[in-house]
Design an enzyme around this catalytic site. Structure first.
Site, short mmCIF file in Angstrom:
data_model
loop_
_atom_site.label_atom_id
_atom_site.label_comp_id
_atom_site.label_asym_id
_atom_site.label_seq_id
_atom_site.Cartn_x
_atom_site.Cartn_y
_atom_site.Cartn_z
N LYS A 110 0.84 -1.21 0.00
CA LYS A 110 0.00 0.00 0.00
C LYS A 110 0.88 1.26 0.00
O LYS A 110 0.61 2.21 -0.73
CB LYS A 110 -0.96 -0.03 1.19
CG LYS A 110 -2.06 -1.08 1.02
CD LYS A 110 -2.84 -1.40 2.27
CE LYS A 110 -3.80 -2.57 2.00
NZ LYS A 110 -4.56 -3.03 3.17
N GLN A 135 -4.86 -1.89 9.39
CA GLN A 135 -4.73 -3.19 8.74
C GLN A 135 -5.39 -4.27 9.59
O GLN A 135 -5.15 -4.37 10.79
CB GLN A 135 -3.24 -3.51 8.49
CG GLN A 135 -3.01 -4.77 7.69
CD GLN A 135 -3.55 -4.69 6.25
OE1 GLN A 135 -3.62 -3.62 5.66
NE2 GLN A 135 -3.95 -5.83 5.71
N ASP A 169 -11.11 2.76 3.96
CA ASP A 169 -11.43 1.34 3.85
C ASP A 169 -12.94 1.12 3.70
O ASP A 169 -13.38 0.04 3.31
CB ASP A 169 -10.99 0.61 5.13
CG ASP A 169 -9.80 -0.30 4.90
OD1 ASP A 169 -9.62 -0.76 3.76
OD2 ASP A 169 -9.09 -0.56 5.88
N1 GUN Z 1 -6.92 -7.07 5.56
C1 GUN Z 1 -7.26 -7.78 4.45
N2 GUN Z 1 -7.88 -6.98 3.56
C2 GUN Z 1 -7.93 -5.75 4.11
C3 GUN Z 1 -8.44 -4.50 3.66
O1 GUN Z 1 -9.00 -4.34 2.57
N3 GUN Z 1 -8.28 -3.46 4.52
C4 GUN Z 1 -7.69 -3.60 5.72
N4 GUN Z 1 -7.59 -2.54 6.49
N5 GUN Z 1 -7.20 -4.75 6.17
C5 GUN Z 1 -7.32 -5.81 5.36
#
Ligand code: GUN
Length: 277
Positions: A47, A91, A114
């Site tokens: 990211k 996350q 998110d």
């Molecule tokens: N863990 C797995 N997929 C995601 C996501 O799309 N966002 C976040 N914050 N954590 C994740």
């Protein structure tokens, strides 16, 4: 037809990079990671790398795996107050002792790139989406790019998670599909899936969707990230068999995954533009 998420995501990131430059804005994303789960660390690194590529500033908060819910929320609150931060991403999954819902609800809805905050999920289910969760949002972009119109289709979503299955169903419903959500307690799951023109599988089991469950000509979107018997990365779908009868299908890797990150970048730019208002 192979739905190439990798190339669509690269195109979207290039477009976004141009839009950010032209806007004169300097969007900022903050990530929060708790503990040292290698997969989570890898996703967060990817990211940040995508941020560098498109011209988004990124900062990372790294907390030890014994951090308390209160400590995580205190960091989120500081990021909520920080005007240089437009988007906040915590996350997931968080370590088991942490109240994940409380942390998600602590993120300011205006910075919730998110799209997991109940206010944003509620807006999506009301048909007035704000921030759309990145994986289902990325899937809608893929469908659009490949001219797959959900209107009137029988769409079957397998999995009812808050981050994928539920928002995916809402997005498809908003796009006028007839939507069925299947899950671990669904009776005759194979029969439900066989009725689908569009299948979105987010169940997390290798080779779960077999050729016998797919009507020839269906569109198949594979959200799964699993390992097969040989430890090789694979999705939920028995790709070799199903790709022979589907009209369009996403591979794993290179399908849905790259779109999740592209959508996160788009959501962060959107948050930055909103913050101007
Ligand atoms: N863990 C797995 N997929 C995601 C996501 O799309 N966002 C976040 N914050 N954590 C994740």
């Amino acid at each position: 037809m192979l739905i190439d998420g990798k190339s669509v995501s690269q195109e979207r990131l290039e477009i976004l990079n141009r839009e950010i430059r032209e806007s004169g804005l300097s969007p900022g994303l903050a990530t929060v990671i708790v503990g040292e789960d290698p997969a989570s660390q890898m996703y967060v690194r990817m990211k940040h790398k995508a941020c560098d590529k498109v011209g988004i500033r990124s900062v990372g908060v790294v907390l030890k795996d014994d951090a308390t819910t209160e400590e995580v929320i205190a960091h989120v609150n500081a990021l909520n107050e920080d005007a240089s931060v437009d988007g906040i991403l915590v996350q997931l999954p968080l370590p088991g002792h942490i109240d994940t819902e409380a942390v998600i609800e602590a993120v300011s809805p205006e910075k919730d790139v998110d799209g997991f905050h109940p206010e944003n999920l509620g807006a999506l289910f009301s048909g007035r989406p704000t921030f759309v969760p990145c994986t289902p949002g990325g899937i809608m972009t893929l469908l659009e790019e490949y001219n797959i119109e959900p209107k009137g289709l029988n769409a079957v979503v397998i999995g009812r998670s808050v981050d994928v299955g539920r928002p995916m169903a809402a997005l498809l419903l908003n796009a006028d599909a007839t939507v069925t959500i299947c899950h671990s307690k669904t009776k005759n799951l194979a029969e439900e899936v066989r009725r689908a023109d569009l299948i979105v599988s987010a169940i997390g089991k290798a080779h779960f969707i077999t050729k016998e469950m797919v009507t020839p000509g269906a569109v198949v979107i594979d959200v799964g990230i699993n390992q097969d018997e040989d430890g090789k990365l694979c999705g939920d779908v028995d790709f070799d068999a199903v790709s022979a009868i589907a009209s369009a299908i996403t591979p794993v890797p290179g399908g849905v995954g790259p779109m999740t990150i592209a959508t996160l970048m788009e959501n962060t730019f959107k948050a930055a533009k909103n913050h101007l208002c």
